[in-house]
Scaffold this active site. Structure first.
Site, PDB file in Angstrom:
ATOM      1  N   ASP A   1       0.839  -1.198   0.000  1.00 32.57           N
ATOM      2  CA  ASP A   1       0.000   0.000   0.000  1.00 32.57           C
ATOM      3  C   ASP A   1       0.874   1.247   0.000  1.00 32.57           C
ATOM      4  OD1 ASP A   1      -2.525   1.521   0.435  1.00 32.57           O
ATOM      5  OD2 ASP A   1      -1.530   2.005   2.337  1.00 32.57           O
TER       6      ASP A   1
ATOM      7  N   HIS B   1       4.556   4.120  -3.618  1.00 33.73           N
ATOM      8  CA  HIS B   1       5.396   5.231  -4.079  1.00 33.73           C
ATOM      9  C   HIS B   1       5.713   6.205  -2.960  1.00 33.73           C
ATOM     10  CE1 HIS B   1       1.220   6.486  -4.337  1.00 33.73           C
ATOM     11  NE2 HIS B   1       1.634   7.725  -4.208  1.00 33.73           N
TER      12      HIS B   1
ATOM     13  N   ASP C   1     -10.362   1.333  -5.342  1.00 30.89           N
ATOM     14  CA  ASP C   1     -10.287   2.775  -5.098  1.00 30.89           C
ATOM     15  C   ASP C   1     -11.120   3.565  -6.099  1.00 30.89           C
ATOM     16  OD1 ASP C   1      -8.505   2.601  -2.944  1.00 30.89           O
ATOM     17  OD2 ASP C   1      -6.808   2.382  -4.299  1.00 30.89           O
TER      18      ASP C   1
END
Length: 1465
Positions: free
Chosen positions: A516, A519, A617
């Site tokens: 999760d 980045h 999402d």
């Protein structure tokens, strides 16, 4: 991909300075990664290390050929592995990169291909108590998924977000009184009973703000104690918080800001008030300024204590503020010592010391005041930047049409999101600022996590060098605190231990991990934690979604972390065309891709994809597209040759996004609340099983066909069986339910074996049911209509027309249909024939074995002009591409290899092959026109024949397979006819040897001069050696004396082609006239005798022939067509032995040659002045040197005659090189030494040109004078001249009419050293070679010192400008880099190095090895598969150069052979 362990090799070529951190190279377990030196590393000691074999450098294979040796590592474990290398024991890495070993997943002992993954996501909190999980998860099994993805199973924080964890070591409360072992048992059961793997998210970057462990270990966060640079940002955050609270309380209603913010006027009023009143009061600048009065006083004290002005050097001209590490208001300081060096100086405007100090202090004050002003401006710019970000958020949340329109400002819906955790009661920002400096309370003022748009993902935005929190650039998650790991485990020991245990526990339970916020997680943290996970489960599947905005950055994450799959989203596509492009991009080769070699270069790849129709999402496509798009998008993704996935709710047609924070309803349970009739569940099951079956069975080629704006056909093809599955989907990106118009038909391209399914989503009523408030249910007003294994005659969506094409007749939005197609029996038989031919082609073997050597150039090479001259036809013209550089097979090979390497099936050649087999007809028809190639033509025709019956889209691939096979057979047979050592030499030598064939052969109208009829030859006519291609291939321009004999030793003698060497030597001997062999042969009839060097290269070729094959050639008959200078061609001939011809050549030179060319004038040279037609050559009695020429001709290889009237160089040679040219002395010395040895051995009769001038005397005369007259000593001496420019060089000539040209640094001396290394002191010869290194280019060698006034490295014969130096290419030999001389340079290095031995010998070996890499790379990259005549400066391509030049190839072969002799010692 079907795995074949240990059989596949991927090669990584190392180049100095290449750090390929963002290049993805994927391999499978059991494969070998092999490293080879690139051009920049040849000849150098290279040490390669990988993290797959840590601490132990890889061992290079045996052998000295740096092009062939390699080191390798076998990939026996999954993960990302870094390689790096050092050169010559350097301490710094000279290059690095990664290779990614994909994990091997298994389901109950059966491998699961990554491309066969079908994954469904579940929000764990919606599964309910653990006993209810199985019924809710059963939907995945009943829908055909083989992987379940769970959001974290751990205890959630106060926000109830699935990704905000309050306890990473405890299970979520919804699960009930169960432990991790119970979860493990369930995962094991699901795998065993249902054949489904389970994966879970890991959250490493943040924790819920109410996490108890975080309160106990606040050092695990970025807070105002351990990160004091955040204190100003905290203050600004509290300013915004206080203002928002006041707005909610109605305090600012009188200023036009009510508690319900709902229009642009309210937003404008907020912006004005913040900018004009609220934010200025925070006085942010004070955190970045100094106390001016205090600093000025301290500076005054400091310089008074110094006792006077300083004379130290100035340290800049400006004072600099030193930031207070605690970030207190006015807490900054300055460096007083540095400031004193700037301001405490002598002053001319001060009469006394007191006055001087005062003025110095005032200057310091003024400068520091300016710095404070600068800090204030910068702080205000930061405030405004933050305000713009804040207003953007308020506008979106309160008034934007696409926003949530939150309305009332309240504690639940604050005006702005807090950036910091604040546990104290609201005190107002001024009082709260004190908390930031409180040693106890400040550590609980923790920064929240979030993400920053367009930021550098490699940069941690919470560190001091970032202003993200201050500029309000963070899209903040106000429920989660950003975790602070530091740079190493010692920086935050509790957090590292806590997360390691959490990660390893997850790895024990689950088969894979989704990272999760990947980045945003510091990459070194993710690296280390994944390493601990792989310690538990080596083949763990790792996937992530990255929002870096850059494929370069994505790839760095993939490489560093060993990410198995990157999440890709179909919802990012705006239409079906883009969605089809994504299907094609994220997996699989093209249908009809060329067959790859088992050992090949490791390709640069994109990250493996996990392609989702909807992520958890994203909003539901029911709203963003249409309910009718649910099924066709699933159909499209099922045909992607990568992992695919979906989220629970998509298949059931759940109307709204199942929100990770706000959703509380549980998923529906199988049987009780949901069945296969719901939504597209039954259809999805068919599609998922098809997807996995395609991967398992090797259907790894993909083609996407946009049939109309909404309908997409996707093909998956098996490159072994050539069976095909086609799925056509009618997407519905808009809300409209449409029928197709203008839909193109589907070509069958084989036999339609079966219709796998017809399916569509039907709307059974318009109204949507009221949404269930207790359970997540999908829309009930749609139902699936499915027919499987539909008989061809019973289809409802299609009609078949004669077995040739399929017409879709009833195919509205929401429809999907699947077909399976097999090859026709005719095509299957063709495939079988081709595969058998590759295994064994005895007809071709037999035909090739009967060929004479002269036939091989005809098969492989021939420029178009050669074919026109020989068989009266040109080359094959490929539409939109043009013609191949060779008419023979070699012309095809580089093009086909490039297509294969780049997977470029859109190349015009592929289209031409798909359109028909005309190229096959051309190949066989062309060969049939050569008298001796009839059987070869028939054999090749037999091999290519089955292509007629290969489906058109596969024809390019099978054409390449067959042509490569045929080419390999021809090449192997040609190499067998050469010297035995050639076939076992390096790849470079083999390429060079094959290239020699391109220059060899008989071309009508371009033959040799007559040879004795008694001379036995294989063919009807002897072969000649073309100077270069394509300019010098046919007619009188093919055969040049000089070019022929510079090239012959390497091209023919070194390759063992003695017969052709002998014929050419004797032919040119027969055309001797005036003591010279011709410059231009013109079959002897129109020979031109205007060069002084060709005879000496011819003589050295004879010497080399004798050294290799004995003295027999000296007694061979020569057919003298010009027995006297005045003989007319054809009127008088005589035969004599070759040695007699040699005597004549030497006698004539010794006695002096002086004649005017026949037919002198414009008819033979329209540029030359009249004086230039006078040819002279002779021997200097005092030095023994060979000399000749005059100012107006150019009798050596540097023979450019000026031709520009406009620039004034017409008739003027650029490089006359009259006098004694340096290379002629070395050539003469070599010949004379050989003659002397032959005389002493009794092989020849004569001992010299006179009693006094014996061969030995003459040779020693040259040697005694060579160094004296050609070497420029390091120190001035008797032989010095005003023209000396460089020292320790060997001059280019001696006694030239222009004087200065003697002293120009050119590379020609290397020829002398190469053929006669003993001609001078080897140490001085070595120095001269060192001095000439400045001339070296990547491939060739500069023909003139780059510092010389006449140097210009760019040749353009079309330039008719006014610059004399370059007009009409006058600088042909004044800088451009010629390859054959570079070959002599390398030979010279090796020869002199061998004499000196030791370090010099090793240097020579390594320098030559280094140079060979550039040559090899050029050959491989060139469609000519050869070496050019010359390049422009620094190796740049010269379009007017021959792309293949015989002497370039020959001289490099000689250097390679010499190098090989060293390696054998």
């Amino acid at each position: 991909m079907t795995k074949n362990e240990g059989d596949e090799v991927r090669i990584i070529v190392l180049e100095a300075g290449q750090h390929l951190e963002s290049v993805i190279r994927k391999v499978e377990k059991g494969w070998i990664v092999r490293f080879k030196r690139g051009a920049s590393l040849l000849g150098k000691q290279v040490t390669v290390e990988t993290t797959l074999s840590p601490g132990t450098p890889l061992k290079w294979s045996e052998g000295q050929d740096h092009l062939s040796v390699y080191c390798e590592v076998k990939c026996q474990e999954a993960g990302s592995f870094r390689y790096s290398f050092h050169v010559e024991n350097s301490s710094e890495e000279q290059g690095s990169g990664y290779f990614l070993v994909m994990p091997g997943l298994e389901i109950n002992g059966k491998p699961l291909e990554l491309d066969g993954i079908c994954c469904q996501t579940y929000l764990t909190k919606l599964l309910g108590p653990l006993p209810e999980w199985k019924n809710r998860l059963r939907v995945a099994m009943e829908t055909g998924y083989n992987m379940i993805h769970l959001t974290p199973i751990h205890e959630l924080g106060i926000s109830n977000s699935s990704y905000s964890l309050s306890d990473h070591h405890g299970l979520g409360k919804t699960i009930g009184p169960y432990g991790f072992q119970d979860i493990q048992n369930l995962v094991d059961d699901i795998l065993k009973e249902w054949g489904i793997l389970t994966v879970q998210d890991v959250v490493w970057n943040h924790a819920a703000k109410n996490a108890t462990w975080l309160m106990e270990h606040p050092e695990s966060s970025y807070n105002c104690l351990n990160s004091p640079h955040l204190r100003p940002a905290y203050v600004i955050d509290r300013v915004y918080h206080e203002f928002g609270k006041q707005v909610g309380e109605g305090i600012w209603e009188h200023r036009g800001i009510p508690s319900v913010v709902e229009n642009i006027h309210h937003v404008n009023a907020i912006e004005y008030l913040l900018r004009a009143e609220i934010l200025p009061k925070a006085e942010l600048h004070e955190f970045y300024q100094v106390d001016l009065k205090a600093m000025t006083s301290l500076f005054e004290v400091f310089i008074k204590q110094a006792g006077g002005p300083t004379n130290d050097p100035l340290d800049g001209e400006d004072v600099e503020i030193v930031q207070d590490p605690e970030y207190r208001r006015f807490g900054n300081t300055v460096d007083f010592e540095r400031s004193a060096r700037i301001f405490n100086r002598h002053r001319g405007d001060a009469g006394t010391e007191e006055e001087r100090v005062s003025r110095c202090v005032q200057s310091f004050h003024d400068a520091l005041h300016q710095k404070n002003l600068d800090a204030a401006r910068e702080a205000w710019e930061v405030i405004l930047s933050g305000l713009r970000a804040v207003m953007g958020g308020i506008t979106y949340e309160r008034i934007a049409d696409n926003g949530p329109k939150k309305g009332l400002v309240s504690e639940e819906n604050p005006l702005t999101t807090d950036y910091f955790l604040h546990l104290e009661s609201d005190l107002g920002w001024k009082q709260e600022e004190k908390l930031a400096f409180d040693p106890e309370k400040s550590k609980f003022l923790m920064a929240f996590n979030g993400w920053v748009m367009s930021s550098d993902p490699m940069k941690n935005f919470a560190l001091k060098d970032s202003q993200v929190y201050l500029r309000r650039e963070l899209v903040c998650w106000g429920d989660s605190v950003k975790l602070n790991y530091g740079e190493k485990e010692e920086d935050s020991p509790f957090l590292w231990k806590y997360m390691k245990e959490y990660t390893q526990q997850a790895a024990r339970i689950f088969h894979g991990l989704r990272i999760d916020n990947a980045h945003g997680t510091p990459i070194h943290v993710a690296e280390r934690l994944l390493k601990t996970a792989r310690e538990i489960r080596p083949d763990i599947y790792v996937f992530a979604e990255l929002f870096t905005g850059s494929e370069h950055a994505d790839n760095m994450f993939v490489n560093r972390l060993g990410i198995s799959s990157l999440i890709r989203e179909a919802q990012s596509a705006g239409d079906s065309h883009e969605q089809g492009r994504l299907v094609y991009r994220y997996g699989g080769d093209c249908v009809g891709a060329f067959k790859q070699k088992k050992a090949r270069l490791a390709p640069e790849s994109i990250a493996h994809g996990l392609f989702l129709d909807q992520s958890h999402d994203n909003p539901s496509p029911i709203h963003t597209r249409s309910p009718f798009d649910i099924l066709p998008t699933a159909g499209m993704l099922s045909m992607a040759s990568c992992a695919i996935g979906s989220t629970r709710g998509y298949d059931e047609l759940v109307r709204d996004h199942i929100h990770v924070v706000h959703e509380k309803r549980p998923y529906a349970s199988w049987d009780k609340e949901i069945s296969e009739s719901q939504g597209i569940i039954r259809g999805r099951k068919i599609l998922n099983r098809l997807h996995t079956w395609l991967a398992e069975n090797g259907y790894n080629q993909v083609f996407v066909d946009q049939m109309n704006p909404d309908i997409v056909g996707i093909t998956r093809h098996n490159p072994i069986t050539h069976e095909t599955v086609v799925v056509v989907s009618h997407t519905a990106f808009s809300k409209n339910y449409v029928w197709p118009n203008g839909l193109k038909h589907i070509p069958v391209g084989g036999v339609l074996e079966k219709v796998l399914f017809e399916m569509k989503l039907n709307k059974i009523r318009e109204e949507w049911d009221e949404e269930d408030q207790n359970v997540l249910r999908g829309l009930e007003n749609f139902e699936m209509e499915i027919r499987e294994n539909v008989p061809l005659e019973e289809g409802t969506m299609f009609q078949i027309h004669g077995g040739d094409y399929i017409e879709l007749t009833n195919f509205p939005s929401g429809s999907v249909i699947g077909f399976k197609i097999r090859p026709t029996d005719e095509a299957a038989n063709a495939f079988k024939q081709i595969h058998q031919s590759i295994e064994s082609s005895p007809h071709l073997d037999s035909a090739l074995s009967k060929l004479i050597y002269q036939s091989f150039p005809n098969i492989l090479f021939h420029c178009e002009s050669e074919d026109y001259a020989t068989i009266q036809q040109g080359g094959y013209d490929v539409p939109n591409f043009g013609k191949f550089v060779y008419c023979g097979l070699q012309g095809l090979i580089p093009v086909l290899e490039k297509i294969r390497d780049q997977n470029d099936l859109g190349h015009p050649l592929c289209q031409n092959l798909r359109d028909g087999t005309w190229l096959c007809d051309y190949i066989t028809g062309r060969l049939a026109k050569f008298e001796k190639l009839g059987e070869v033509s028939e054999a090749i025709k037999e091999l290519l024949g089955p292509l007629e019956h290969v489906p058109y889209y596969l024809r390019p691939a099978y054409f390449e397979v067959l042509i490569s096979h045929i080419y390999g057979k021809v090449r192997k047979e040609a190499l067998k006819r050469m010297a035995p050592e050639i076939a076992s030499s390096s790849a470079l030598v083999r390429h060079l040897a094959i290239s020699t064939l391109s220059f060899l052969g008989y071309i009508p109208g371009a033959g040799l001069a007559p040879i004795p009829t008694s001379l036995q030859i294989e063919d009807e006519y002897p072969s000649s050696l073309a100077a270069g291609l394509s300019h010098f291939a046919v007619g009188i321009w093919r055969n040049w004396g000089r070019d022929t004999f510079i090239a012959l030793p390497g091209c023919l003698l070194s390759t063992g082609r003695l017969q052709e060497s002998r014929q050419i030597i004797l032919s040119f001997a027969g055309s001797l006239r005036h003591g010279l062999i011709p410059n231009l042969l013109a079959e002897g009839i129109g020979a031109r005798y205007n060069c002084r060097d060709a005879t000496w290269f011819w003589l050295v070729s004879i010497v080399k022939y004798v050294e290799m094959n004995g003295e027999g050639i000296l007694k061979d008959k020569v057919r003298r067509i010009y027995p006297s200078d005045d003989t007319v061609y054809g009127e008088e001939e005589r035969e004599e032995t070759l040695i007699e011809t040699i005597y004549e050549a030497l006698d004539r030179h010794f006695n002096g040659i002086d004649f005017r060319e026949r037919n002198a004038g414009p008819q033979i040279d329209e540029q030359m002045r009249d004086e230039g037609f006078q040819v002279t050559a002779g021997v200097c009695r005092s030095t023994g040197f060979i000399r000749g020429g005059n100012r107006w001709n150019c009798g050596t290889w540097m023979d450019k005659m000026g031709s520009s009237e406009r620039a004034g160089n017409k008739g003027e040679p650029a490089t006359p090189r009259d006098g004694a040219a340096v290379e002629l002395q070395g050539l003469a010395y070599r010949i004379l030494k050989a003659l002397d040895s032959w005389k002493r051995a009794g092989l020849i009769e004569r001992g010299g040109v006179s009693e006094e001038w014996t061969w030995s005397h003459w040779a020693e005369k040259i040697r005694d004078n060579f160094q004296k007259h050609f070497y420029v000593e390091a120190e001035p001496g008797d032989q010095d001249s005003e023209y000396v420019n460089r020292r320790e060089i060997i001059k280019d000539s001696f006694g030239s009419s222009q004087g200065f040209t003697d002293f120009q640094l050119r590379p020609n001396f290397a020829i002398s050293l190469a053929v006669s290394p003993e001609i001078m002191d080897p140490k001085k010869a070595w120095k001269a070679l060192d001095s000439a290194e400045c001339l070296l280019g990547p491939l060739g060698i500069k023909t003139l010192d780059p510092t010389d006034w006449g140097y210009n490295g760019y040749y353009n014969n079309d330039d008719d400008g006014e610059d004399k130096k370059t007009a009409k290419g006058w600088n042909y030999h004044q800088g451009p880099e010629w390859l054959f001389v570079a070959g002599f340079y390398l030979q010279a290095r090796l020869q002199i190095g061998e004499i000196l031995g030791g370090a010099e010998k090793q240097y020579a070996i390594r320098q030559v090895q280094e140079r060979l890499g550039s040559a090899y790379k050029h050959i491989i990259d060139s469609p000519w598969r050869s070496l050019p005549e010359l390049t422009n400066a620094n190796g740049e391509y010269c379009r007017q150069s021959c792309d293949a030049q015989a002497w370039s190839v020959g001289c490099l072969i000689e250097a390679c052979i010499k190098l090989n002799s060293f390696e054998e010692q």
